[in-house]
Write a protein that holds these residues in place. Structure first.
Motif, PDB file in Angstrom:
ATOM      1  N   MET A   1       0.844  -1.177   0.000  1.00 42.27           N
ATOM      2  CA  MET A   1       0.000   0.000   0.000  1.00 42.27           C
ATOM      3  C   MET A   1       0.888   1.239   0.000  1.00 42.27           C
ATOM      4  N   THR A   2       0.558   2.185  -0.845  1.00 46.13           N
ATOM      5  CA  THR A   2       1.314   3.439  -0.909  1.00 46.13           C
ATOM      6  C   THR A   2       0.400   4.578  -0.486  1.00 46.13           C
ATOM      7  N   ARG A   3       0.900   5.377   0.430  1.00 41.97           N
ATOM      8  CA  ARG A   3       0.136   6.566   0.819  1.00 41.97           C
ATOM      9  C   ARG A   3       0.968   7.792   0.499  1.00 41.97           C
ATOM     10  N   THR A   4       0.304   8.902   0.232  1.00 42.15           N
ATOM     11  CA  THR A   4       0.977  10.139  -0.158  1.00 42.15           C
ATOM     12  C   THR A   4       0.709  11.209   0.886  1.00 42.15           C
TER      13      THR A   4
ATOM     14  N   LEU B   1      10.634 -17.056   3.131  1.00 37.59           N
ATOM     15  CA  LEU B   1       9.293 -16.740   2.648  1.00 37.59           C
ATOM     16  C   LEU B   1       8.646 -15.626   3.467  1.00 37.59           C
ATOM     17  N   TYR B   2       8.863 -15.651   4.788  1.00 40.77           N
ATOM     18  CA  TYR B   2       8.305 -14.615   5.663  1.00 40.77           C
ATOM     19  C   TYR B   2       8.941 -13.256   5.358  1.00 40.77           C
ATOM     20  N   ALA B   3      10.245 -13.228   5.111  1.00 41.15           N
ATOM     21  CA  ALA B   3      10.924 -11.974   4.780  1.00 41.15           C
ATOM     22  C   ALA B   3      10.437 -11.426   3.436  1.00 41.15           C
ATOM     23  N   ILE B   4      10.254 -12.306   2.452  1.00 41.14           N
ATOM     24  CA  ILE B   4       9.737 -11.869   1.151  1.00 41.14           C
ATOM     25  C   ILE B   4       8.322 -11.316   1.304  1.00 41.14           C
ATOM     26  N   ARG B   5       7.496 -11.996   2.081  1.00 45.09           N
ATOM     27  CA  ARG B   5       6.125 -11.530   2.316  1.00 45.09           C
ATOM     28  C   ARG B   5       6.128 -10.128   2.942  1.00 45.09           C
ATOM     29  N   ASN B   6       6.991  -9.927   3.932  1.00 44.19           N
ATOM     30  CA  ASN B   6       7.051  -8.618   4.585  1.00 44.19           C
ATOM     31  C   ASN B   6       7.577  -7.541   3.652  1.00 44.19           C
TER      32      ASN B   6
ATOM     33  N   VAL C   1       7.209  -7.453   0.324  1.00 39.19           N
ATOM     34  CA  VAL C   1       6.176  -7.162  -0.669  1.00 39.19           C
ATOM     35  C   VAL C   1       5.027  -6.367  -0.049  1.00 39.19           C
ATOM     36  N   ARG C   2       4.651  -6.692   1.176  1.00 42.52           N
ATOM     37  CA  ARG C   2       3.509  -6.045   1.823  1.00 42.52           C
ATOM     38  C   ARG C   2       3.886  -4.815   2.640  1.00 42.52           C
ATOM     39  N   ALA C   3       5.141  -4.375   2.596  1.00 45.77           N
ATOM     40  CA  ALA C   3       5.610  -3.240   3.404  1.00 45.77           C
ATOM     41  C   ALA C   3       4.878  -1.954   3.008  1.00 45.77           C
TER      42      ALA C   3
END
Length: 81
Positions: free
Chosen positions: A1-4, A62-67, A69-71
């Motif tokens: 998610m990107t917020r401005t 896998l947990y690090a990749i998930r975090n 991508v979803r950061a």
């Protein structure tokens, strides 16, 4: 998610970026009027330990990749003059 976040001037943008960096965000790139940041946390250490013992490290990857991508991502943009 990107917020401005839109700010009035360069000094306010620098203050906002400094605040976000102090909260754990990392600067991805910046320009004269815009700075992009990403949450740099790699996830909970407790989950990393659980995954380490249960999956021999594969779960950690896998947990690090998930975090990653979803950061949370933030764009701090200065209003046009």
């Amino acid at each position: 998610m990107t917020r401005t976040l839109t700010v009035a001037d360069r000094h306010e943008r620098e203050r906002e970026v400094d605040r976000l960096v102090a909260e754990g965000y990392r600067v991805l790139r910046g320009s004269d009027t815009e700075t992009r940041l990403r949450d740099a946390s790699g996830g909970s250490w407790a989950w990393h330990l659980i995954f380490l013992f249960m999956t021999l490290g594969i779960g950690n990857i896998l947990y690090a990749i998930r975090n990653y991508v979803r950061a949370d991502r933030v764009v701090v943009r200065q209003e046009s003059a």
